[in-house]
Write an enzyme that holds these catalytic residues in place. Structure first.
Site, short mmCIF file in Angstrom:
data_model
loop_
_atom_site.label_atom_id
_atom_site.label_comp_id
_atom_site.label_asym_id
_atom_site.label_seq_id
_atom_site.Cartn_x
_atom_site.Cartn_y
_atom_site.Cartn_z
N LYS A 1 36.37 37.34 34.16
CA LYS A 1 35.47 37.64 35.27
C LYS A 1 34.49 36.49 35.51
O LYS A 1 33.53 36.64 36.28
CB LYS A 1 34.70 38.92 35.00
N PRO B 1 32.82 42.67 40.43
CA PRO B 1 34.14 42.08 40.70
C PRO B 1 34.95 41.97 39.41
O PRO B 1 34.41 41.59 38.36
CB PRO B 1 33.79 40.70 41.26
N GLU B 2 36.22 42.31 39.49
CA GLU B 2 37.08 42.22 38.32
C GLU B 2 38.01 41.01 38.47
O GLU B 2 37.90 40.25 39.44
CB GLU B 2 37.83 43.54 38.14
N ARG C 1 31.19 54.60 31.26
CA ARG C 1 31.56 54.33 32.65
C ARG C 1 32.40 55.49 33.19
O ARG C 1 33.02 56.23 32.43
CB ARG C 1 32.38 53.02 32.75
#
Length: 275
Positions: free
Chosen positions: A53, A2-3, A262
């Site tokens: 976050k 989750p951001e 990423r």
């Protein structure tokens, strides 16, 4: 993971369920934290605040529960006595007479006092939050010029929570596309117009994602795609997770790259790679 927008929306739900309520019980799965159950039981929840976050839930005795969902953590909000149907492991339960807030699968949970919050290694390094309504694009233009940030590729810089808090992998791809910048470019190499465009995209995309529950392209475009039969997952983003599909601006084929450890997605026409 989750951001910032997802954590902020969950904070809204937790705030509605818990803030101002006296808790019947706080339960921790980790043995090292179980001694805090007696200290927090019977206290009032004074605030719920997202920080990048992370989530902070403050109690009337001055203690704050800090949590970071990492990759797999997830909050469930349920009426008192109603357990969710999930195979996840319960890590934290905050129970009031009417509502339960249940955190599953998270591995990073702490109980902190005021000094602990100030000295916390994650919280102490956070930069300005992209969702902070007081943050303006001009401040982010100036921030790009700071020596510690200016020579870093956007692919890495936009994941650095000390630059801007709350950004993550899907936001990184969408911000670069919105600003028409390839993620290998660096702030020091950008023109003044490009730096301004990047600053505006850093604010626009996370705030849009917060308002729309994760949609990062203009909502009307996403709604039109949904009406044409495109799934929500495929309709919500400009480029993220759309490798091999046509760009929604120019119809070039979107590519996946692996940068800063990423995956990142780019349009080779809208975001040309510097020679």
């Amino acid at each position: 993971m989750p951001e910032g927008p997802e954590i902020a929306r969950m904070a809204d739900g937790l705030r509605s369920s818990l803030e101002g309520q006296r808790v019947d019980e706080v339960r921790f799965a980790f043995p090292a934290l179980q001694r805090f159950s007696a200290l927090l039981g019977g206290e009032e929840v004074r605030f719920v605040r997202p920080r990048g976050k992370a989530m902070l839930i403050g109690f009337s005795n001055g203690l704050t529960v800090y949590s970071h969902n990492q990759l797999y953590g997830r909050w469930y909000l349920r009426p008192a006595g109603v357990w969710p149907h999930t195979s996840r492991q319960l890590r934290l339960a905050i129970q009031t007479a009417s509502n339960w807030a249940l955190l599953y699968s998270a591995s990073e949970i702490e109980v902190l006092d005021e000094a602990g919050i100030a000295a916390h290694p994650y919280l102490a390094k956070l930069g300005p939050d992209a969702l902070d309504s007081a943050l303006e694009a001009q401040s982010l233009e100036l921030r790009q010029a700071e020596p510690r940030f200016a020579r870093r590729a956007l692919a890495a810089l936009l994941l650095d929570q000390s630059f801007v808090a709350g950004l993550g992998n899907y936001l990184r791809s969408e911000i670069c596309f919105e600003a028409r910048l390839h993620p290998v470019r660096r702030p020091i190499d950008l023109s003044a117009i490009e730096r301004r465009g990047l600053a505006r995209a850093i604010l626009r995309i996370p705030r849009r994602a917060y308002r729309t529950a994760g949609v990062t392209q203009p909502p009307r475009r996403a709604q039109a795609l949904r009406k044409s039969g495109v799934s929500w997952t495929r309709a919500r983003h400009w480029v993220f997770a759309r490798a091999g599909e046509a760009c929604r601006r120019c119809e070039a084929i979107i590519r996946r790259l692996d940068l800063a450890g990423r995956r990142v997605y780019v349009c080779p026409e809208c975001q040309p790679r510097p020679s």
